[in-house]
Scaffold this motif. Structure first.
Motif, PDB file in Angstrom:
ATOM      1  N   GLN A 105       0.862  -1.174   0.000  1.00 43.21           N
ATOM      2  CA  GLN A 105       0.000   0.000   0.000  1.00 43.21           C
ATOM      3  C   GLN A 105       0.906   1.233   0.000  1.00 43.21           C
ATOM      4  O   GLN A 105       1.665   1.446   0.942  1.00 43.21           O
ATOM      5  CB  GLN A 105      -0.897  -0.005   1.239  1.00 43.21           C
ATOM      6  CG  GLN A 105      -1.808  -1.208   1.278  1.00 43.21           C
ATOM      7  CD  GLN A 105      -2.423  -1.449   2.647  1.00 43.21           C
ATOM      8  OE1 GLN A 105      -1.922  -0.979   3.669  1.00 43.21           O
ATOM      9  NE2 GLN A 105      -3.499  -2.206   2.674  1.00 43.21           N
ATOM     10  N   THR A 106       0.836   2.004  -1.092  1.00 45.05           N
ATOM     11  CA  THR A 106       1.616   3.237  -1.199  1.00 45.05           C
ATOM     12  C   THR A 106       0.686   4.357  -1.646  1.00 45.05           C
ATOM     13  O   THR A 106      -0.483   4.120  -1.942  1.00 45.05           O
ATOM     14  CB  THR A 106       2.771   3.098  -2.232  1.00 45.05           C
ATOM     15  OG1 THR A 106       2.211   2.967  -3.535  1.00 45.05           O
ATOM     16  CG2 THR A 106       3.673   1.912  -1.903  1.00 45.05           C
ATOM     17  N   ASP A 107       1.243   5.570  -1.724  1.00 48.23           N
ATOM     18  CA  ASP A 107       0.420   6.702  -2.135  1.00 48.23           C
ATOM     19  C   ASP A 107      -0.013   6.628  -3.597  1.00 48.23           C
ATOM     20  O   ASP A 107      -0.907   7.362  -4.017  1.00 48.23           O
ATOM     21  CB  ASP A 107       1.127   8.030  -1.853  1.00 48.23           C
ATOM     22  CG  ASP A 107       2.469   8.153  -2.549  1.00 48.23           C
ATOM     23  OD1 ASP A 107       2.945   7.169  -3.158  1.00 48.23           O
ATOM     24  OD2 ASP A 107       3.057   9.247  -2.486  1.00 48.23           O
ATOM     25  N   ASP A 108       0.596   5.744  -4.389  1.00 46.26           N
ATOM     26  CA  ASP A 108       0.140   5.591  -5.779  1.00 46.26           C
ATOM     27  C   ASP A 108      -0.013   4.128  -6.189  1.00 46.26           C
ATOM     28  O   ASP A 108       0.085   3.787  -7.368  1.00 46.26           O
ATOM     29  CB  ASP A 108       1.055   6.345  -6.740  1.00 46.26           C
ATOM     30  CG  ASP A 108       2.455   5.759  -6.836  1.00 46.26           C
ATOM     31  OD1 ASP A 108       2.804   4.895  -6.000  1.00 46.26           O
ATOM     32  OD2 ASP A 108       3.202   6.152  -7.743  1.00 46.26           O
TER      33      ASP A 108
END
Length: 183
Positions: A105-108
């Motif tokens: 899970q990352t910002d993009d």
């Protein structure tokens, strides 16, 4: 309706598995603590005829009794290789032309149902530690980050469950795009 007997499943033996066409997908397990999780990933990789598994860092390697409990001999069919550091494995695979996809899970990050993988020369799915996830230093190698959307109170799934979902989802995308129906 009746349940099928094992003899009716027409499964290949280990030698046939080794000689068979593989899905150009490699799984990297980085610093996985649970031997049961490792064994489960071996079993899933066998089920979907993946190319190989890279075991990195503290991830245990076969032969191991605890891995065997969940792998059920999939350690004999699925090729595997050990690397002391996941960066070494990922650099080797990236230099060979594989696309590197971190399951994190990352910002993009891209939800798996929206993700279109580039199978080109093959893909790599990187799974990180059960507590800390994918090591931040590996983000620099990522062609993309992919996540499994979740709608409950927890922020993550067990790594072997995540691997099962991701491997199946990307296998299906590969199977459909390549008409890979000879399983």
């Amino acid at each position: 309706m009746r349940k099928l007997e094992n003899s009716e499943l027409n499964r290949m033996n280990v030698e046939q598995f080794h000689e068979s066409e593989k899905v150009p997908m490699v799984v990297v397990l980085d610093n996985i603590r649970s031997r049961h999780n490792i064994g489960s990933v071996f079993r899933t990789s066998d089920a979907f005829r993946l190319e190989k598994i890279c075991l990195c860092g503290i991830t245990a390697t076969p032969p191991d009794r605890e891995i065997q409990k969940s792998a059920l001999d999939a350690t004999l069919s699925v090729k595997w290789e050990y690397f002391p550091d996941a960066e070494i494995a990922i650099e080797k695979l990236k230099n060979a032309g594989y696309k590197i996809y971190l399951v994190e899970q990352t910002d993009d990050s891209i939800p798996v149902h929206e993700f279109i993988p580039d199978f080109g020369n093959g893909i790599v799915l990187v799974f990180g530690n059960e507590v800390n996830g994918v090591d931040e230093k590996l983000l620099q190698y990522a062609d993309a980050c992919v996540e499994i959307p979740q709608y409950g109170t927890k922020h993550s799934l067990n790594v072997s469950v995540s691997a099962g979902i991701m491997i199946w989802a990307l296998f299906e995308k590969y199977r459909i795009s390549r008409n890979f129906n000879n399983i």
